[in-house]
Design an enzyme around this catalytic site. Structure first.
Site, PDB file in Angstrom:
ATOM      1  NE  ARG A  76      -4.661  -1.454   0.240  1.00  0.00           N
ATOM      2  CZ  ARG A  76      -4.813  -2.035  -0.525  1.00  0.00           C
ATOM      3  NH1 ARG A  76      -3.992  -2.620  -1.878  1.00  0.00           N
ATOM      4  NH2 ARG A  76      -5.762  -2.870  -1.194  1.00  0.00           N
ATOM      5  CG  HIS A 127      -3.464   0.140  -6.382  1.00  0.00           C
ATOM      6  ND1 HIS A 127      -3.723   0.737  -5.342  1.00  0.00           N
ATOM      7  CD2 HIS A 127      -3.329  -1.401  -6.242  1.00  0.00           C
ATOM      8  CE1 HIS A 127      -4.490   0.154  -4.004  1.00  0.00           C
ATOM      9  NE2 HIS A 127      -3.886  -1.483  -4.933  1.00  0.00           N
TER      10      HIS A 127
HETATM   11  N1  LIG Z   1      -0.508  -3.738  -5.464  1.00  0.00           N
HETATM   12  C1  LIG Z   1      -1.748  -4.701  -6.059  1.00  0.00           C
HETATM   13  O1  LIG Z   1      -2.690  -4.564  -7.203  1.00  0.00           O
HETATM   14  C2  LIG Z   1      -2.320  -5.287  -4.497  1.00  0.00           C
HETATM   15  C3  LIG Z   1      -3.159  -6.811  -5.087  1.00  0.00           C
HETATM   16  C4  LIG Z   1      -3.191  -7.723  -3.688  1.00  0.00           C
HETATM   17  C5  LIG Z   1      -2.439  -7.326  -2.557  1.00  0.00           C
HETATM   18  N2  LIG Z   1      -1.679  -6.137  -2.622  1.00  0.00           N
HETATM   19  C6  LIG Z   1      -1.560  -5.728  -1.271  1.00  0.00           C
HETATM   20  O2  LIG Z   1      -0.901  -7.175  -0.827  1.00  0.00           O
HETATM   21  C7  LIG Z   1      -1.386  -7.695   0.741  1.00  0.00           C
HETATM   22  C8  LIG Z   1      -0.548  -8.624   1.517  1.00  0.00           C
HETATM   23  O3  LIG Z   1      -2.113  -9.478   0.395  1.00  0.00           O
HETATM   24  P1  LIG Z   1      -1.449 -10.585   0.721  1.00  0.00           P
HETATM   25  O4  LIG Z   1      -2.783 -11.623   0.415  1.00  0.00           O
HETATM   26  O5  LIG Z   1      -0.124 -11.608   0.500  1.00  0.00           O
HETATM   27  O6  LIG Z   1      -2.172 -11.201   2.717  1.00  0.00           O
HETATM   28  P2  LIG Z   1      -1.990 -12.458   4.010  1.00  0.00           P
HETATM   29  O7  LIG Z   1      -1.662 -13.639   3.489  1.00  0.00           O
HETATM   30  O8  LIG Z   1      -2.612 -11.225   4.316  1.00  0.00           O
HETATM   31  O9  LIG Z   1      -0.252 -12.022   3.956  1.00  0.00           O
HETATM   32  C9  LIG Z   1       0.392 -10.795   4.562  1.00  0.00           C
HETATM   33  C10 LIG Z   1       1.921 -11.042   5.224  1.00  0.00           C
HETATM   34  O10 LIG Z   1       2.488  -9.818   5.829  1.00  0.00           O
HETATM   35  C11 LIG Z   1       2.805 -10.220   7.452  1.00  0.00           C
HETATM   36  N3  LIG Z   1       2.744  -9.739   8.550  1.00  0.00           N
HETATM   37  C12 LIG Z   1       1.668  -8.456   8.451  1.00  0.00           C
HETATM   38  N4  LIG Z   1       1.297  -7.505  10.135  1.00  0.00           N
HETATM   39  C13 LIG Z   1       2.777  -7.934   9.535  1.00  0.00           C
HETATM   40  C14 LIG Z   1       3.823  -7.101  10.730  1.00  0.00           C
HETATM   41  N5  LIG Z   1       3.181  -6.510  11.775  1.00  0.00           N
HETATM   42  N6  LIG Z   1       4.990  -7.460  10.852  1.00  0.00           N
HETATM   43  C15 LIG Z   1       4.943  -8.710   9.585  1.00  0.00           C
HETATM   44  N7  LIG Z   1       4.506  -9.387   9.219  1.00  0.00           N
HETATM   45  C16 LIG Z   1       3.790  -8.595   8.961  1.00  0.00           C
HETATM   46  C17 LIG Z   1       1.917 -11.830   7.740  1.00  0.00           C
HETATM   47  O11 LIG Z   1       2.378 -12.371   8.824  1.00  0.00           O
HETATM   48  P3  LIG Z   1       1.999 -13.488   9.539  1.00  0.00           P
HETATM   49  O12 LIG Z   1       2.159 -15.064   8.194  1.00  0.00           O
HETATM   50  O13 LIG Z   1       2.206 -13.944  10.457  1.00  0.00           O
HETATM   51  O14 LIG Z   1       0.114 -13.185   9.404  1.00  0.00           O
HETATM   52  C18 LIG Z   1       1.352 -12.173   6.598  1.00  0.00           C
HETATM   53  O15 LIG Z   1       3.029 -12.923   6.432  1.00  0.00           O
HETATM   54  C19 LIG Z   1      -2.640  -7.121   1.041  1.00  0.00           C
HETATM   55  O16 LIG Z   1      -2.385  -6.532   2.236  1.00  0.00           O
HETATM   56  C20 LIG Z   1      -2.667  -5.537   0.037  1.00  0.00           C
HETATM   57  O17 LIG Z   1      -2.602  -4.763   0.922  1.00  0.00           O
HETATM   58  C21 LIG Z   1      -1.587  -5.318  -3.374  1.00  0.00           C
END
Ligand SMILES: NC(=O)c1ccc[n+]([C@@H]2O[C@H](COP(=O)([O-])OP(=O)(O)OC[C@H]3O[C@@H](n4cnc5c(N)ncnc54)[C@H](OP(=O)(O)O)[C@@H]3O)[C@@H](O)[C@H]2O)c1
Length: 311
Positions: free
Chosen positions: A226, A274
């Site tokens: 983000r 984005h």
């Molecule tokens: N640019 C784009 O087009 C696009 C598209 C899709 C998604 N995104 C972004 O990508 C993000 C991730 O998506 P996802 O599906 O991979 O999410 P996810 O499966 O929930 O994974 C999030 C990861 O971040 C880690 N995390 C969260 N808070 C943390 C902290 N304080 N310290 C260390 N690690 C932390 C989590 O740790 P744990 O495994 O230990 O819980 C997990 O490994 C989304 O939230 C979104 O913002 C962007």
């Protein structure tokens, strides 16, 4: 077969695409939201930007499905009743698109493609040197659904990959670091840093001067999490000092990025609007239909955002 109504409260320009995708799902009746309509009996809502007051007005609402992986905007919406689960999107098209985008940008940094583009523009024959992929440690902040898949794609190309998350991961080939205390060790000697974190109070502003100083001088940044993860002034300063060589940014604190923003004209910043990865409408609706099937048969929903964690 009885059809379950799913209220579509996304942007109007996507409606026709979603209606077409819903035609192959006989169990789903996709209903377009219109202000003032009778919402009685509708149990499921699809939206990615909060529509003020809508969730609270749906007295039979059982779940909200977000069409993206990031649910920060929905979680920040104070008028969504706390007991309503918010389900984030996990879908193969979204995952594949993200691995593809990050691989593309990682290779761009690895091969310093801009040097070739500049040489070509000037009509210069300029062979250039670059190290082997296995000499370039790549780090992924956020080792979740997208982070793991992206890491595995980079491994295929020979990059040594490490990841940082809250909880330690067990992965045969990705070195796992966990928690704030292991962040410095995770960053040490990294040449390409990828941010795939969710936006939470703990991760806002994490891409800052202090973090950049922990990387190998001349490292590159790819931010696909983000925009609010990045302290923009710190990025410009790190690029000016050479602490960072280049950056790829897909997300911005203010979107669309204002026309007078310095990022537009920076020679070492590559930008995309984005859409590093979007959910495939057919795949995403299919996933929602599967989850509604679980809900209707009393099974727990999957990928429900945890309000306390913030993602
Ligand atoms: N640019 C784009 O087009 C696009 C598209 C899709 C998604 N995104 C972004 O990508 C993000 C991730 O998506 P996802 O599906 O991979 O999410 P996810 O499966 O929930 O994974 C999030 C990861 O971040 C880690 N995390 C969260 N808070 C943390 C902290 N304080 N310290 C260390 N690690 C932390 C989590 O740790 P744990 O495994 O230990 O819980 C997990 O490994 C989304 O939230 C979104 O913002 C962007």
């Amino acid at each position: 077969m009885s059809r379950t109504r799913l209220l579509f409260a996304g942007a109007d320009e996507y409606l026709a695409t979603f209606e077409a995708a819903a035609r192959s799902l006989p169990q789903i009746d996709l209903v377009a939201y219109q202000p003032g309509q009778d919402l009685a009996g509708i149990q499921y809502l699809l939206m990615w930007r909060p529509v003020p007051g809508l969730a609270a007005a749906m007295r039979d609402l059982k779940a909200i499905f977000c069409f993206g992986a990031g649910v920060d905007r929905l979680l920040a919406s104070s008028d969504i009743p706390a007991q309503i689960p918010i389900v984030r999107m996990v879908e193969p098209g979204l995952t594949r698109g993200m691995s593809e985008y990050v691989l593309w940008q990682a290779l761009r940094h690895h091969r310093r493609i801009w040097e070739l583009e500049e040489a070509q523009a000037e009509g210069r024959w300029a062979p250039h040197w670059y190290p082997a992929a296995w000499e370039r440690p790549v780090g992924i902040l956020g080792l979740g659904e997208l982070g793991i898949a992206t890491g595995e794609k980079l491994l295929e190309f020979g990059f040594p990959v490490r990841g940082w998350s809250r909880q330690r991961k067990q992965h045969a080939d990705i070195e796992s670091f966990a928690g704030p205390e292991e962040l410095p060790a995770f960053l040490r000697d990294l040449e390409i840093l990828i941010c795939l974190l969710p936006l939470t109070e703990a991760t806002r502003g994490i891409l800052n001067a202090g973090l950049f100083s922990g990387l190998k001088p001349g490292a590159s940044l790819i931010n696909v999490g983000r925009g609010q993860h990045l302290v923009e002034a710190d990025l410009l300063e790190a690029l000016a000092s050479g602490q960072l060589l280049a950056a790829s940014l897909d997300v911005f604190a203010k979107e669309p990025l204002p026309a007078d923003h310095p990022f537009w004209r920076h020679p070492r910043i590559f930008m995309s609007p984005h859409n590093a990865s979007d959910t495939d409408p057919a795949g995403g609706l299919g996933e929602i239909a599967r989850q509604i099937g679980r809900s209707l048969t009393g099974q727990p929903l999957e990928h429900v955002a945890d309000r306390a964690r913030g993602y």
